[in-house]
Every structure is written in C-alpha cells, then in structure tokens.
Design a protein around this motif. Sequence first.
Motif, PDB file in Angstrom:
ATOM      1  N   LEU A   5       0.998  -1.137  -0.010  1.00 34.91           N
ATOM      2  CA  LEU A   5       0.030   0.037   0.164  1.00 34.91           C
ATOM      3  C   LEU A   5       0.786   1.179   0.003  1.00 34.91           C
ATOM      4  O   LEU A   5       1.509   1.486   0.790  1.00 34.91           O
ATOM      5  N   LEU A   6       0.732   2.360  -1.244  1.00 30.88           N
ATOM      6  CA  LEU A   6       1.433   3.557  -1.199  1.00 30.88           C
ATOM      7  C   LEU A   6       0.464   4.440   0.088  1.00 30.88           C
ATOM      8  O   LEU A   6      -0.526   4.670  -0.294  1.00 30.88           O
ATOM      9  N   ASP A   7       1.362   4.796   1.239  1.00 28.14           N
ATOM     10  CA  ASP A   7       0.681   5.485   2.120  1.00 28.14           C
ATOM     11  C   ASP A   7       1.501   6.562   2.583  1.00 28.14           C
ATOM     12  O   ASP A   7       2.897   6.110   3.015  1.00 28.14           O
ATOM     13  N   GLU A   8       1.461   7.668   2.797  1.00 30.51           N
ATOM     14  CA  GLU A   8       2.106   8.773   3.412  1.00 30.51           C
ATOM     15  C   GLU A   8       2.705   8.386   4.703  1.00 30.51           C
ATOM     16  O   GLU A   8       3.859   8.933   5.207  1.00 30.51           O
ATOM     17  N   ARG A   9       1.935   7.469   5.465  1.00 30.67           N
ATOM     18  CA  ARG A   9       2.589   7.327   6.710  1.00 30.67           C
ATOM     19  C   ARG A   9       3.181   5.855   6.751  1.00 30.67           C
ATOM     20  O   ARG A   9       3.763   5.435   7.912  1.00 30.67           O
ATOM     21  N   GLY A  10       3.461   5.215   5.688  1.00 29.73           N
ATOM     22  CA  GLY A  10       4.439   4.222   5.455  1.00 29.73           C
ATOM     23  C   GLY A  10       5.927   4.284   5.666  1.00 29.73           C
ATOM     24  O   GLY A  10       6.354   5.653   6.109  1.00 29.73           O
ATOM     25  N   LYS A  11       6.682   3.264   5.680  1.00 31.38           N
ATOM     26  CA  LYS A  11       8.206   3.385   5.593  1.00 31.38           C
ATOM     27  C   LYS A  11       8.617   3.923   4.272  1.00 31.38           C
ATOM     28  O   LYS A  11       8.085   3.318   3.200  1.00 31.38           O
ATOM     29  N   GLU A  19      -5.327  -2.837   7.173  1.00 37.76           N
ATOM     30  CA  GLU A  19      -4.841  -3.899   7.834  1.00 37.76           C
ATOM     31  C   GLU A  19      -4.607  -5.021   6.899  1.00 37.76           C
ATOM     32  O   GLU A  19      -3.858  -6.003   6.985  1.00 37.76           O
ATOM     33  N   ARG A  20      -5.225  -5.081   5.587  1.00 31.10           N
ATOM     34  CA  ARG A  20      -5.024  -6.044   4.725  1.00 31.10           C
ATOM     35  C   ARG A  20      -3.419  -6.093   4.010  1.00 31.10           C
ATOM     36  O   ARG A  20      -2.861  -7.091   3.681  1.00 31.10           O
ATOM     37  N   ALA A  21      -3.137  -4.873   3.899  1.00 32.16           N
ATOM     38  CA  ALA A  21      -1.891  -4.683   3.511  1.00 32.16           C
ATOM     39  C   ALA A  21      -0.440  -5.274   4.095  1.00 32.16           C
ATOM     40  O   ALA A  21      -0.260  -5.302   5.262  1.00 32.16           O
ATOM     41  N   ASN A  22       0.453  -6.004   3.479  1.00 31.01           N
ATOM     42  CA  ASN A  22       1.634  -6.645   3.605  1.00 31.01           C
ATOM     43  C   ASN A  22       2.664  -5.829   3.825  1.00 31.01           C
ATOM     44  O   ASN A  22       3.571  -6.050   4.878  1.00 31.01           O
ATOM     45  N   TYR A  23       2.671  -4.503   3.443  1.00 34.98           N
ATOM     46  CA  TYR A  23       3.455  -3.574   3.673  1.00 34.98           C
ATOM     47  C   TYR A  23       3.106  -2.256   3.399  1.00 34.98           C
ATOM     48  O   TYR A  23       2.397  -1.971   2.219  1.00 34.98           O
TER      49      TYR A  23
END
Length: 182
Positions: free
Chosen positions: A97-103, A141-145
């Motif tokens: 998932l591309l998300d601004e709060r991701g790593k 929640e489904r996102a693996n990363y």
Amino acid sequence: MIVPALKCYHGKINSICNTKQKLLGMRLQFWTIGKAHEAYVKEGIEIFTKRIGNYFPVEWNIIPVPKNAATLDENTLKEKEADIICAALKKEDYLVLLDERGKQFSSEGLAAFLQQRANESEKHVVFLIGGAYGVSKSVMERANYKWSLSQLVFPHQLVRLILAEQVYRACSILRNEKYHHQ
C-alpha cells in the motif's frame, strides 16, 4: 453486491515480457483508483512500465471511482473502494500500500525489497495507490507492507509515474545496470 470489474490498462505494455529475462517468475501489478492516465504522465508511465516488463510481467489496473462518489462522505467512499479492492485481491497476493505514513526506502532499499519478495517466492505483488482520501481501515490492515514515497503529498497521477520509475530503477539496480547512479 455487484463489484465492478477492474479495468486493465492495456496496450503494448502487457505483451512485452520475455520469460528468459524475468527475475524468478514474480508478477507485478500497479492498482490505482481513479481515471485513466492523464496525458502529462501517460507517456512516462508507458515507458517505465515497458522497461519493468524486461524484468517482471507487469500491468496496470485502473479501478474506477464508485458511482456517485461526489455525493458520498469520506468514510463511505473509502468503504466502497475497499469493497472493490478486497473483492479483487486474492488471498496469496502480496499487497504493498502506498501511504504517506508508511516506511520510506532508498532506491537500493526498494531493490532489496523486491529481491526479498522474489526470494520468498511471492508470485503476485500488488502496489496499490488509494483513492483521494486514502484507504479504509480494512485495506490498511490487509496490506502486507505500507510504503511512503515521500513525506510530501503528490497528486495521484504523478504518484503513478513516480511508482513506475522507482520500480524500474530498483529492477535496474538488481541487474547492476547503468540507469542508477550512486
């Protein structure tokens, strides 16, 4: 509930892969919610997607915005988008998932991430660009990363181009090719 089919972005991109050249049989998909690629990014997306095809089978799936999206509140819209996404995902899909709060990754870090997915025999890696308001809790929640391209926020159309270029760059790093300079 009837779930609309994913609209695949077709053209020469989906047929350019030569199996002898691919890395370990992993397949990449780029999913995005919204409209077709706009002209200002379309050519770049096509160029980088074609290049990725020299390493992995790759395709774009453009998920249409749910009907009456403009009349829906933010949470309802995210839930409707989640219904479509979750219905299309397979249990074995590895969801990034591309998300601004991701790593965040360096280019070399993204290359190592892709190599690790291949080493772990992931068959299908889906990179998802969420809708205008992001994604629902169920998709999160489904996102693996969860991957953040930057602390900056970009227009969704531009994220498509950046995603394609960065994945191509990572592939070229894996092959020790000249595209990436340190």
